[in-house]
Design an enzyme around this catalytic site. Structure first.
Site, mmCIF file in Angstrom:
data_model
loop_
_atom_site.group_PDB
_atom_site.id
_atom_site.type_symbol
_atom_site.label_atom_id
_atom_site.label_comp_id
_atom_site.label_asym_id
_atom_site.label_seq_id
_atom_site.Cartn_x
_atom_site.Cartn_y
_atom_site.Cartn_z
ATOM 1 N N SER A 109 25.352 37.441 38.776
ATOM 2 C CA SER A 109 26.583 38.013 38.765
ATOM 3 C C SER A 109 26.726 39.066 39.847
ATOM 4 O O SER A 109 27.676 39.277 40.530
ATOM 5 C CB SER A 109 27.346 38.473 37.513
ATOM 6 O OG SER A 109 27.460 37.440 36.703
ATOM 7 N N HIS A 144 34.294 41.047 34.184
ATOM 8 C CA HIS A 144 33.508 40.655 35.085
ATOM 9 C C HIS A 144 34.081 40.501 36.570
ATOM 10 O O HIS A 144 33.310 40.851 37.270
ATOM 11 C CB HIS A 144 33.123 39.178 34.523
ATOM 12 C CG HIS A 144 32.012 38.348 35.189
ATOM 13 N ND1 HIS A 144 32.096 37.602 36.057
ATOM 14 C CD2 HIS A 144 30.734 38.744 35.136
ATOM 15 C CE1 HIS A 144 30.659 37.305 36.466
ATOM 16 N NE2 HIS A 144 29.837 37.881 35.679
ATOM 17 N N ASP A 188 37.419 34.471 39.098
ATOM 18 C CA ASP A 188 36.576 35.157 37.932
ATOM 19 C C ASP A 188 37.976 35.266 36.551
ATOM 20 O O ASP A 188 38.449 34.262 36.457
ATOM 21 C CB ASP A 188 35.786 36.371 38.040
ATOM 22 C CG ASP A 188 34.633 36.288 37.248
ATOM 23 O OD1 ASP A 188 34.750 36.788 36.131
ATOM 24 O OD2 ASP A 188 33.400 36.466 37.840
#
EC number: 3.4.21.-
Length: 755
Positions: free
Chosen positions: A373, A199, A158
């Site tokens: 996600s 994230h 990520d």
């Protein structure tokens, strides 16, 4: 007066011994505590045991098993608990020719496996784990079996990971981490006022946030090792993706990815040449040949009517695609429906829905993580629990398990259908909500899947006009009578080259001989491209375990502008599966550690209860791929009768998938793309693993002996950590990537599949 060098070393050793193990990442080691009882095996039953007991002062407490071979003795003259064994009685028993085996008993630490609820302050907010939602993901059921991800390594690909986060630092694994944006070992995210690089840290916390530390919530696999790869915060190329997916393939078990091409409803894109090669090498060579597990978020393009079968990452047979549902079991507004999705976990929908609790940037917590996600890391954590329960599962085994452990539950959709083997499946949810308790239960008893077979059927190779509705039917034998014949399906692909005046108006479906209809791509109103599909591979998991023999029907239907026109140029049907009838396989236990009745000081099994094969700490019904079963003679000591031969699993040669011995000429089946020479018994092909010895990542930070680990780590720092400690990227691929890195590539922009 200066202390002598030896004294300095002794002080250092003492200081290290007094350091809290958790502070340096060591597992606590408990010294055995010996008690005043012995287990003995004698050749002449109770009479001989009574004579032995009288002679040496033991009390015979009777047989352990009804057959009268093993007996329980106690000695009143021995202290109840001691840190050392009683050497005098040990010597007496060892010298007695009638004693075949003996063992002074030690205290065993056991706890009742009731559900232990974490004390983390935000665990009450984790509705998808704490039984507040019904059904939840059955995480507590898996935890109650003593599973927590111990020994499993997960890496989140990520925008980085906050490695010093209070809820992550103790589980952080530097060997599972790297920064491919700046090419350094530190994956710390780049901080901005908008917190755009949150994230990866959020996804990592879902997997392995610490438990019972008084902070935030808890990860699904709270004792797993967690790493992060920083690769989304910059220009992304095929090289960077391939390197990220190839990082430490013998050390990392699971890669979790929640990103992909733009979810705009008009893009058709996927991995480049190097990234496809990284996937292939991962599943054929990763984890010692069992295969790396790639967990992928299905995508967030629902608002744009996107379809994840136009995303070459999530529709790859090598990735396990995960969709989302809300607490109420509804389809989220962002969810993409497609045939490649295998399973579903929770996330959220509208703003008022409860969301996912996890770690956040700046050492914080959040209860507002959402999108697919959030779903993929939950699945990665659950799969880590299953891998802890059975570490010998292959990448295909895990997909079989996920199919069986996913249930429709309360999930609402209009497209639920029953496929040819009686399973319900949906384009929104795959096979349903993943159940961690069922997943680990099934993992413990799973029989290894036979080698993957691929059957390619070229159906269409001449131009055919695409009418408003056409069906192309092909009677398929599934390569019957050939070495690659298939009885039970896994993945099915349709490789198509076609032109169409407005690509998004064309709906494509595939129907199996058993009557299961799967929509490969539905209409995408925003896709106005006139390019059609150029050698694009669509994939469906809806035919899992079906028999592929019979008539397959490809449907192409214009769902938009009446005057659309197009031409189908090529159509190849690609079937993947196994020769075994998976619907008829036995349901008996395969893997168990409780069947071990004797262990050595390191916990390795020395004897099983019943007919089973020993592999490390486990007793197996039969050996998994990459191992073969045989008997091994045990040399008896002087004056002892011969001990029975052990049934064990030993390693095949690296070139074999299954084998009958350890030689390269003992192969009985080969990895994908290799060919078995039936006469020679050997595997030949491009996927045969390199026979050069490699340093393994396990040789350094996770060495069984902490002292050895520290010495190796110090040497690694001195001599170059990546070289010594097993930066085990395959050398030919590494050289290939290094050359490719110098070649200019077109920059690509990938968007995370969530916020």
């Amino acid at each position: 007066m200066r202390p002598a060098p030896i004294a300095l070393w002794l002080r250092l050793v003492l200081a290290l011994a007094l350091v809290r193990p958790r502070a340096v990442g060591w597992a606590p080691v408990r010294a055995p505590i010996y008690v005043s009882s012995w287990a003995v095996q004698v050749s002449q039953g109770n009479r001989e045991v009574e004579r032995l007991a009288r002679k040496f002062g033991f009390v015979n407490l009777g047989p352990i098993f009804p057959d009268g071979q093993y007996f329980h003795l106690r000695h009143r003259g021995v202290v109840q608990q001691s840190l050392t064994p009683h050497w005098g009685h040990r010597l007496h028993l060892k010298k007695n020719p009638k004693v075949q085996w003996f063992q002074q008993q030690t205290l065993q630490r056991r706890v009742k496996r009731s559900v232990v609820v974490p004390t983390d302050p935000w665990f009450s907010k984790q509705w998808y784990m704490n039984s507040e939602a019904q059904p939840d993901l059955s995480i507590l059921q898996a935890w109650s079996q003593g599973l927590s991800g111990q020994g499993i390594v997960v890496s989140v690909l990520d925008d980085g990971i906050e490695k010093d986060h209070p809820d992550l630092w103790a589980n952080y694994d530097p060997l599972a981490s790297y920064d491919f944006n700046d090419y350094d070992p530190d994956p710390q995210p780049r901080y901005t006022p908008s917190k755009e690089n949150r994230h990866g840290t959020r996804c990592a916390g879902e997997v392995a946030a610490m438990a019972n530390n008084g902070f935030c919530g808890v990860g699904v696999a709270f004792n797993a090792r967690i790493g992060g790869v920083r690769m989304l915060d910059g220009t992304i190329t095929d090289v960077i993706e391939a390197q990220s997916l190839s990082l430490q393939p013998q050390h990392i078990h699971i890669y979790s990815a929640s990103w992909g091409p733009e979810d705009d409803g008009r893009t058709v894109d996927g991995p480049g040449i190097l990234t496809r090669e990284a996937f292939r090498r991962g599943v054929t060579k990763g984890r010692g040949g069992l295969g790396t597990l790639f967990i992928w978020a299905s995508g967030n393009g629902g608002l744009h009517y996107d379809n994840c079968n136009c995303d070459g990452y999530t529709n790859s047979i090598h990735t396990l695609s995960v969709g989302s549902t809300t607490q109420q079991g509804r389809v989220p507004w962002y969810s993409e429906a497609c045939a490649s999705t295998l399973t579903t976990t929770y996330s959220s929908g509208v703003a008022t829905d409860p969301q996912i609790v996890t770690t956040d940037l700046h050492h914080g917590c959040t209860d507002q993580h959402t999108g697919t996600s959030a779903s993929a890391p939950l699945a990665a954590g659950m799969i880590a629990l299953a891998l802890e329960a059975n570490p010998f599962l292959t990448w295909r085994d895990m997909q079989h398990l996920v199919v069986r452990a996913s249930k429709p539950a309360h999930l609402q959709a209009e497209d639920w259908r029953t496929n040819g083997v009686g399973r319900q499946v949906s384009h929104h949810y795959g096979y349903g909500l993943l159940d961690a308790g069922l997943l680990v239960d099934t993992a413990r008893t799973w029989l290894p899947t036979q080698p993957q077979r691929k059957c390619a059927v070229r159906v269409q190779s001449r131009p055919t006009p695409i009418l408003p509705l056409i069906y192309i039917r092909e009677n398929v034998s599934a390569c019957a009578g050939l070495h690659n014949s298939i009885r039970s399906l896994e993945h099915v692909q349709a490789q198509l080259t076609l032109s169409y005046s407005r690509r998004g108006d064309l709906e494509i479906s595939l129907t199996s001989p058993m009557g299961t209809r799967s929509t490969l791509v539905a209409i995408r109103p925003l896709d106005v491209s006139t390019e059609g599909y150029n050698n694009w591979v669509f994939m469906s998991t809806h035919f899992w375990d079906e028999n592929p023999q019979g008539v397959w029907t490809l449907g192409l239907e214009n769902k938009g502008y009446y005057f659309n026109t197009g031409t189908l140029y090529r159509y190849t049907l690609l079937l993947y599966g196994t020769a075994e009838d998976m619907t008829a396989r036995p349901t008996g236990p395969q893997v168990t550690s409780s069947a071990c009745v004797q262990r050595d000081t390191e916990g390795l099994c020395q004897a099983c209860d019943g007919p089973a094969y020993i592999l490390g700490q486990l007793c197996l019904a039969y050996c998994p791929p990459r191992f073969f079963n045989h008997t091994r003679l045990v040399t008896a000591g002087p004056g002892h009768t011969a001990a029975p031969a052990l049934r064990v699993c030993s390693s095949c040669h690296a070139s074999c998938y299954t084998c009958r011995g350890g030689s390269p000429r003992d192969c009985t089946s080969c990895p994908p793309s290799s060919t078995l020479d039936q006469q020679q018994g050997s595997c030949m092909g491009p996927t045969t693993p390199d026979s050069r010895p490699r340093l393994r990542a396990a040789a350094c930070p996770h060495h069984r002996c902490p002292a050895s680990a520290m010495v190796l780590s110090l040497l690694a720092v001195t001599l170059g950590g990546p070289v010594l400690c097993g930066m085990s990227m395959d050398l030919p691929l590494y050289a290939w990537l290094s050359r490719a890195r110098a070649t200019p590539t077109k920059p690509q922009v990938w968007l995370p599949a969530g916020t």
